[in-house]
Enzyme design. Structure first.
Site, short mmCIF file in Angstrom:
data_model
loop_
_atom_site.label_atom_id
_atom_site.label_comp_id
_atom_site.label_asym_id
_atom_site.label_seq_id
_atom_site.Cartn_x
_atom_site.Cartn_y
_atom_site.Cartn_z
N LYS A 289 75.67 102.42 -78.88
CA LYS A 289 76.37 103.53 -78.34
C LYS A 289 75.79 104.80 -77.88
CE LYS A 289 80.02 102.62 -81.66
NZ LYS A 289 81.27 102.49 -80.87
N ARG A 363 86.65 92.78 -83.51
CA ARG A 363 87.46 91.81 -83.49
C ARG A 363 86.84 90.41 -83.89
NH1 ARG A 363 87.58 93.11 -77.01
NH2 ARG A 363 87.50 95.06 -77.90
#
Length: 515
Positions: A289, A363
């Protein structure tokens, strides 16, 4: 923990540190704030001029507005706190329960450091009791575990830290011997307590909360509340073929876990499965990130926290429904052993996934948990996750998105969320976006088109839901962690988003209201 009572005392006779009353904005053509029902005795103590006094101090009755006044003779409290309820209802109508909930939360926050406060807000029925009690208990929350020092008798930590939460909430106007009112208060105490526990988990620093320690918390709660808990460690996950959870967690020194919580009721005829994303810290992995996006990533396990607290709430309430909670726990870190962009993972379902972005990790852990939950053939599955920044872009910081493979189920969850005061919005699963996840190497990629990224994530998860099982995906990326100033009953930091929606879903399922 803040105590809750239904007081038999009147507003004029209650002994406490403060008394909370409601005021509303004057209807069109009116002047000054309007004193709400429940505050009649207080208004009388002010000579019938409480509204005028508040107006002179600049109060309008706007939602969340808080005004403190020294109590006049005739009251047993030293302070009166007037809290705004927003617009006054039309003639013959009642105050919205969530307006009461938010007002009670604002008042409880303003009374931090006090030992006891009475809440003389409008009460017409049990739903108002629930709203006021729940809002006050949620508003009284404070995360003080890391502020250190012995607590003094002055309502502060001895190191000069933040004030302690309001010690006791006395709800006036309710009937302690009324079964419905008593049940409403007991329910509010259970649900608010568990929401606050979810908040504690979310706020706990990642050096203290990792997959193993989260699993230990779940195990302890299971023993205390009659919930069967099964924990799959990294060896069991490898043996079982949970490639998604293992792939996300392999870059960390803290190995992943899959936790199953099973609450059963002997008379239950329906079973729900709740699946929670539990990334105890998300660096993004190799797809690191950017600066400024890591500081709050301890909150990436908010979905698992919501599932955990919802299952415990159901057990404490004795709901006539079976619930399995699945906590997919991992820490997403970059290292020499971490999954790389371009790697292919073989999931628990047997499908292969090409990992194009290791920061699309939620996910992957959810996919394994959804497949495992589907094997038990529940009547419905709901997964909860801080899944995509795209959902925040679409709906903002206070609203979660709902996707489902059944329109009626999606609508039901939306209506339930609105009922309990959690902002939500139904979202589609456009079939045309599925093609963007086609992979030349594997069965599916973990990324698709950039536009509509929140919907793409939902389509990915749908691939791992068992055939014929009703399923919904709740993306709480926006409301799960609040970085701004507190408002209503929402604190700074972890919010416990979706706990109340899941509990109400369980209640309606137990009552047979969902078919």
């Amino acid at each position: 923990m803040t105590a809750l009572t239904l007081s038999t005392a009147g507003a004029a006779t209650l002994r406490a540190d403060a008394l909370v009353v409601g005021v509303a904005k004057s209807p069109k053509g009116g002047k000054g704030p309007v004193v709400a029902p429940g505050a009649e005795a207080v208004d009388s103590a002010f000579g019938g001029k409480l509204g005028a006094v508040l107006e002179s101090l600049g109060a309008t009755g706007a939602e969340g507005e808080v005004t403190k006044l020294p109590a006049p003779a005739g009251l047993k409290v030293p302070v009166v706190l007037a809290v705004g309820l927003g617009s006054a209802p039309e003639k013959g109508e009642s105050f919205d329960p969530d307006a009461l909930r938010r007002a009670a939360g604002s008042a409880a926050r303003a009374l931090s450091g006090s030992k006891k406060a009475g809440f003389a807000l409008p009460v017409e029925d049990a739903s108002d009791v629930t709203a006021i009690a729940e809002g006050a208990l949620l508003g009284a929350y404070a995360f003080t575990a890391y502020q250190g020092g012995e607590k003094t008798g002055k309502g502060k930590n001895d190191n000069g830290g933040a004030k302690l939460p309001l010690g006791e909430i006395a709800v006036l106007g309710a009937k302690p011997r009324d079964k419905a009112h008593k049940a409403a208060a007991e329910r509010a105490q259970v649900v608010a307590t568990e929401v606050n526990i979810a908040r504690d988990l979310i706020n706990t620093p990642p050096n203290d909360l990792n997959p193993e320690s989260f699993a230990a918390v779940a195990t302890a709660a299971g023993k205390e509340n009659g919930i069967k808990v099964q924990v799959l460690d990294e060896k069991a996950l490898a043996k079982g073929g949970y490639g998604g959870i293992l792939g996300v967690g392999k870059g960390s020194e803290a190995p992943p876990r899959l936790v199953k919580l099973a609450y059963t009721h002997p008379k239950a005829t329906k079973t729900l499965a709740f699946v929670g994303k539990g990334i105890t810290y998300d660096s993004g992995g190799i797809s690191l990130k950017p600066a400024g996006h890591n500081e709050t990533m301890k909150c990436d396990m908010s979905g698992a926290a919501a599932v955990f607290s919802a299952v415990v709430s159901a057990a404490k309430l004795g709901l006539e429904v079976n619930i399995t909670g699945w906590l997919a726990l991992a820490e997403n870190m970059p290292s020499g052993s971490a999954t790389r962009p371009g790697d292919v993972l073989r999931m628990y379902s047997g499908k292969t996934v090409e990992v194009l972005n290791t920061d699309a990790e939620g996910r992957l852990v959810l996919a394994d948990a959804l497949t495992r939950a589907s094997e038990e053939k529940p009547d419905a599955i709901v997964d909860v996750a801080t899944l995509t920044g795209a959902m925040v872009m679409a709906l903002g910081n206070r609203t979660f998105g709902i996707m489902a493979n059944d329109d009626a189920f999606r609508t039901s969850i939306h209506e339930i969320a609105e009922e309990v005061g959690e902002a939500s919005w139904p979202m589609p699963l456009p079939a045309d976006l599925r093609k963007g996840m086609d992979s030349p190497t594997a069965d599916i990629a973990n990324m698709g088109e950039r536009m509509g990224g929140g919907l793409v994530a939902g389509l990915f998860l749908q691939e791992f839901v068992g055939e014929g099982i009703t399923w919904a995906h709740v993306d709480i990326a926006g409301p799960a962690f609040h970085e701004g100033a507190p408002y209503g009953y929402t604190p700074k930091g972890g919010t416990g988003s979706a706990v109340r929606t899941l509990v109400r879903l369980a209640e309606r399922t137990a009552a047979g209201d969902l078919g």
